[in-house]
Design a protein around this motif. Structure first.
Motif, PDB file in Angstrom:
ATOM      1  N   ASN A   1       1.164  -1.268  -0.109  1.00  0.00           N
ATOM      2  CA  ASN A   1      -0.114   0.335   0.374  1.00  0.00           C
ATOM      3  C   ASN A   1       0.866   1.324  -0.249  1.00  0.00           C
ATOM      4  OD1 ASN A   1      -2.026  -1.536  -0.221  1.00  0.00           O
ATOM      5  ND2 ASN A   1      -2.997  -1.133   2.308  1.00  0.00           N
ATOM      6  N   ALA A   2       0.472   1.732  -0.928  1.00  0.00           N
ATOM      7  CA  ALA A   2       1.150   3.513  -0.984  1.00  0.00           C
ATOM      8  C   ALA A   2       1.046   4.401   0.202  1.00  0.00           C
ATOM      9  CB  ALA A   2       1.352   4.235  -2.499  1.00  0.00           C
ATOM     10  N   GLY A   3      -0.383   4.985   0.701  1.00  0.00           N
ATOM     11  CA  GLY A   3      -0.513   4.851   2.055  1.00  0.00           C
ATOM     12  C   GLY A   3      -1.585   6.264   1.176  1.00  0.00           C
ATOM     13  N   VAL A   4      -1.698   7.316   2.141  1.00  0.00           N
ATOM     14  CA  VAL A   4      -1.670   9.262   1.384  1.00  0.00           C
ATOM     15  C   VAL A   4      -0.266   9.480   0.434  1.00  0.00           C
ATOM     16  CG1 VAL A   4      -2.824  10.662   1.246  1.00  0.00           C
ATOM     17  CG2 VAL A   4      -3.014   8.938   3.561  1.00  0.00           C
ATOM     18  N   THR A   5      -1.212   9.644  -1.004  1.00  0.00           N
ATOM     19  CA  THR A   5      -0.135  10.339  -1.932  1.00  0.00           C
ATOM     20  C   THR A   5      -0.629  11.939  -2.082  1.00  0.00           C
ATOM     21  OG1 THR A   5      -0.499   9.306  -3.663  1.00  0.00           O
ATOM     22  CG2 THR A   5       0.856   8.192  -2.775  1.00  0.00           C
ATOM     23  N   GLN A   6       0.686  12.457  -2.300  1.00  0.00           N
ATOM     24  CA  GLN A   6       0.169  13.721  -3.111  1.00  0.00           C
ATOM     25  C   GLN A   6       1.505  14.402  -3.800  1.00  0.00           C
ATOM     26  OE1 GLN A   6      -0.293  15.079   1.958  1.00  0.00           O
ATOM     27  NE2 GLN A   6      -0.703  17.512   0.512  1.00  0.00           N
ATOM     28  N   THR A   7       0.615  15.277  -4.673  1.00  0.00           N
ATOM     29  CA  THR A   7       1.562  15.767  -5.511  1.00  0.00           C
ATOM     30  C   THR A   7       0.769  16.890  -5.983  1.00  0.00           C
ATOM     31  OG1 THR A   7      -0.184  14.450  -7.212  1.00  0.00           O
ATOM     32  CG2 THR A   7       2.037  13.268  -7.168  1.00  0.00           C
ATOM     33  N   PRO A   8       1.793  18.174  -6.243  1.00  0.00           N
ATOM     34  CA  PRO A   8       3.683  18.305  -5.970  1.00  0.00           C
ATOM     35  C   PRO A   8       4.170  18.320  -4.877  1.00  0.00           C
ATOM     36  CG  PRO A   8       2.784  20.334  -6.686  1.00  0.00           C
ATOM     37  CD  PRO A   8       1.458  19.512  -6.733  1.00  0.00           C
ATOM     38  N   LYS A   9       5.027  18.161  -5.369  1.00  0.00           N
ATOM     39  CA  LYS A   9       6.046  18.107  -3.501  1.00  0.00           C
ATOM     40  C   LYS A   9       6.159  19.620  -3.108  1.00  0.00           C
ATOM     41  CE  LYS A   9       8.335  14.101  -3.028  1.00  0.00           C
ATOM     42  NZ  LYS A   9       7.494  13.033  -3.198  1.00  0.00           N
ATOM     43  N   PHE A  10       6.238  20.382  -4.353  1.00  0.00           N
ATOM     44  CA  PHE A  10       5.879  21.726  -4.501  1.00  0.00           C
ATOM     45  C   PHE A  10       6.029  22.464  -5.429  1.00  0.00           C
ATOM     46  CE2 PHE A  10       9.972  21.236  -1.020  1.00  0.00           C
ATOM     47  CZ  PHE A  10      10.704  20.045  -1.731  1.00  0.00           C
ATOM     48  N   ARG A  11       5.620  23.664  -5.378  1.00  0.00           N
ATOM     49  CA  ARG A  11       5.041  24.684  -6.238  1.00  0.00           C
ATOM     50  C   ARG A  11       5.227  26.557  -5.811  1.00  0.00           C
ATOM     51  NH1 ARG A  11       1.159  24.271  -9.708  1.00  0.00           N
ATOM     52  NH2 ARG A  11       1.576  25.467 -11.128  1.00  0.00           N
ATOM     53  N   ILE A  12       5.552  27.179  -6.897  1.00  0.00           N
ATOM     54  CA  ILE A  12       5.847  28.597  -6.870  1.00  0.00           C
ATOM     55  C   ILE A  12       4.172  28.832  -7.477  1.00  0.00           C
ATOM     56  CG2 ILE A  12       6.617  29.840  -7.160  1.00  0.00           C
ATOM     57  CD1 ILE A  12       9.431  28.731  -6.202  1.00  0.00           C
ATOM     58  N   LEU A  13       3.383  29.648  -6.821  1.00  0.00           N
ATOM     59  CA  LEU A  13       2.467  30.683  -7.682  1.00  0.00           C
ATOM     60  C   LEU A  13       2.562  32.156  -8.334  1.00  0.00           C
ATOM     61  CD1 LEU A  13      -0.978  28.664  -6.920  1.00  0.00           C
ATOM     62  CD2 LEU A  13       0.245  28.506  -8.747  1.00  0.00           C
ATOM     63  N   LYS A  14       2.086  32.677  -9.278  1.00  0.00           N
ATOM     64  CA  LYS A  14       1.839  33.631  -9.034  1.00  0.00           C
ATOM     65  C   LYS A  14       0.612  33.456  -8.122  1.00  0.00           C
ATOM     66  CE  LYS A  14       5.322  34.448 -12.568  1.00  0.00           C
ATOM     67  NZ  LYS A  14       5.726  35.340 -13.956  1.00  0.00           N
ATOM     68  N   ILE A  15       0.563  35.072  -7.945  1.00  0.00           N
ATOM     69  CA  ILE A  15      -0.743  35.769  -7.030  1.00  0.00           C
ATOM     70  C   ILE A  15      -2.340  36.215  -8.041  1.00  0.00           C
ATOM     71  CG2 ILE A  15      -1.862  38.259  -6.721  1.00  0.00           C
ATOM     72  CD1 ILE A  15       0.437  38.651  -5.203  1.00  0.00           C
ATOM     73  N   GLY A  16      -3.042  35.594  -7.865  1.00  0.00           N
ATOM     74  CA  GLY A  16      -3.567  35.238  -9.421  1.00  0.00           C
ATOM     75  C   GLY A  16      -4.054  34.069 -10.036  1.00  0.00           C
ATOM     76  N   GLN A  17      -2.808  33.428  -9.745  1.00  0.00           N
ATOM     77  CA  GLN A  17      -3.456  31.805 -10.723  1.00  0.00           C
ATOM     78  C   GLN A  17      -3.359  30.691  -9.969  1.00  0.00           C
ATOM     79  OE1 GLN A  17       0.876  30.952 -11.042  1.00  0.00           O
ATOM     80  NE2 GLN A  17       0.987  31.075 -13.513  1.00  0.00           N
ATOM     81  N   SER A  18      -4.146  29.458 -10.584  1.00  0.00           N
ATOM     82  CA  SER A  18      -4.992  28.450  -9.843  1.00  0.00           C
ATOM     83  C   SER A  18      -4.465  27.066  -9.826  1.00  0.00           C
ATOM     84  CB  SER A  18      -6.493  28.753 -10.517  1.00  0.00           C
ATOM     85  OG  SER A  18      -6.219  28.100 -11.982  1.00  0.00           O
ATOM     86  N   MET A  19      -4.022  26.123  -9.213  1.00  0.00           N
ATOM     87  CA  MET A  19      -3.932  25.179  -9.122  1.00  0.00           C
ATOM     88  C   MET A  19      -4.907  24.090  -8.614  1.00  0.00           C
ATOM     89  SD  MET A  19      -0.632  24.665  -6.207  1.00  0.00           S
ATOM     90  CE  MET A  19      -0.578  23.140  -7.360  1.00  0.00           C
ATOM     91  N   THR A  20      -4.510  22.818  -8.860  1.00  0.00           N
ATOM     92  CA  THR A  20      -5.933  22.008  -8.056  1.00  0.00           C
ATOM     93  C   THR A  20      -4.118  21.476  -7.991  1.00  0.00           C
ATOM     94  OG1 THR A  20      -7.082  21.978  -9.578  1.00  0.00           O
ATOM     95  CG2 THR A  20      -6.461  19.744  -8.434  1.00  0.00           C
ATOM     96  N   LEU A  21      -4.067  20.624  -6.192  1.00  0.00           N
ATOM     97  CA  LEU A  21      -3.180  19.788  -5.189  1.00  0.00           C
ATOM     98  C   LEU A  21      -4.188  18.162  -5.133  1.00  0.00           C
ATOM     99  CD1 LEU A  21      -2.852  22.650  -3.755  1.00  0.00           C
ATOM    100  CD2 LEU A  21      -1.981  22.051  -2.233  1.00  0.00           C
ATOM    101  N   GLN A  22      -3.277  17.342  -5.648  1.00  0.00           N
ATOM    102  CA  GLN A  22      -3.871  16.132  -5.750  1.00  0.00           C
ATOM    103  C   GLN A  22      -3.373  15.044  -4.442  1.00  0.00           C
ATOM    104  OE1 GLN A  22      -5.949  15.353  -8.242  1.00  0.00           O
ATOM    105  NE2 GLN A  22      -5.377  17.193 -10.001  1.00  0.00           N
ATOM    106  N   CYS A  23      -5.031  14.670  -4.269  1.00  0.00           N
ATOM    107  CA  CYS A  23      -4.636  13.587  -2.930  1.00  0.00           C
ATOM    108  C   CYS A  23      -5.033  12.339  -3.133  1.00  0.00           C
ATOM    109  CB  CYS A  23      -5.209  14.648  -1.573  1.00  0.00           C
ATOM    110  SG  CYS A  23      -4.998  12.862   0.133  1.00  0.00           S
ATOM    111  N   ALA A  24      -4.370  11.331  -3.194  1.00  0.00           N
ATOM    112  CA  ALA A  24      -5.216   9.807  -3.446  1.00  0.00           C
ATOM    113  C   ALA A  24      -4.626   9.091  -2.295  1.00  0.00           C
ATOM    114  CB  ALA A  24      -4.827   9.151  -4.562  1.00  0.00           C
ATOM    115  N   GLN A  25      -5.681   7.810  -1.687  1.00  0.00           N
ATOM    116  CA  GLN A  25      -5.556   6.993  -0.856  1.00  0.00           C
ATOM    117  C   GLN A  25      -5.820   5.556  -0.980  1.00  0.00           C
ATOM    118  OE1 GLN A  25      -7.546   5.405   1.203  1.00  0.00           O
ATOM    119  NE2 GLN A  25      -9.521   6.653  -0.145  1.00  0.00           N
TER     120      GLN A  25
END
Lengths: 110, 117
Positions: A1-25
């Motif tokens: 079992n991998a358990g709980v995984t998250q991607t990405p590990k690191f991210r730099i965003l500019k103000i106003g940008q959008s992104m999705t943090l992924q999580c899977a178990q």
């Protein structure tokens, strides 16, 4: 079992940008959670889910959105990134009271 | 309004001695308490827990004590080892009246434990 995984590990965003943090178990847990941890502070609950299709707000939900279409995945969406959202984000899952955490995503908004 | 407090930001202990980490809470509805350990750049790892119907739970070198009247819990590590050096968080959970808030945790700020060889 991998358990709980998250991607990405690191991210730099500019103000106003959008992104999705992924999580899977892969533990077939019904309950999933998103937390943020600011320096020198404890973890604060952003959103949680008690099962596919069911989500609810935690202590600090403003600026975030979630969805839960499957038992395994619980993505966290930032629509308009702000410097105040610079933090480390942890996803967790549980069957009962004990939560198991992913390794975290370190997000910086400049 | 901080419902779970860890008043000691840091603790330094010699290897082989006892480490005692403390946690206070204000919400009398909390009925389950947990300790997590966190290394840098990793997620918190579950360590030990205790239900409000108990006053002590032991697992190897780790013992958690709960004093409900004082709204206080503590984690004892005996003997302490250098590998125990980490940030320790206490956390608490409570059921909503409808029994639907299963597992939502409120965390303390954490205590940095350093165990010196």
């Amino acid at each position: 079992n991998a358990g709980v995984t998250q991607t990405p590990k690191f991210r730099i965003l500019k103000i106003g940008q959008s992104m999705t943090l992924q999580c899977a178990q892969d533990m077939n847990h019904n309950y999933m959670y998103w937390y943020r941890q600011d320096p020198g502070m404890g973890l604060k609950l952003i959103y949680y889910s008690v099962g596919a299709g069911i989500t609810d707000k935690g202590e600090v939900p403003n600026g975030y959105n979630v969805s839960r279409s499957t038992t395994e995945d619980f993505p966290l969406r930032l629509e308009l990134a702000a410097p105040s959202q610079t933090s480390v984000y942890f996803c967790a899952s549980s069957l009962r009271d004990t939560q198991y955490f992913g390794p975290g995503t370190r997000l910086t908004v400049l | 309004d901080q419902q779970v407090k860890q008043n000691s930001p840091s603790l330094s202990v010699q290897e082989g001695r006892i480490s005692i980490l403390n946690c206070d809470y204000t919400n009398s509805m909390f009925d389950y308490f947990l300790w997590y350990k966190k290394y840098p750049a990793e997620g918190p790892t579950f360590l030990i827990s205790i239900s409000s119907i108990k006053d002590k739970n032991e697992d190897g070198r780790f013992t958690v004590f709960l004093n409900k009247s004082a709204k206080h819990l503590s984690l004892h590590i005996v003997p302490s080892q250098p590998g125990d050096s980490a940030v320790y968080f206490c956390a608490a959970s409570a059921w909503d009246a409808g029994g639907t808030s299963y597992g939502k945790l409120t965390f303390g700020q954490g205590t940095i434990l350093t165990v010196h060889p």
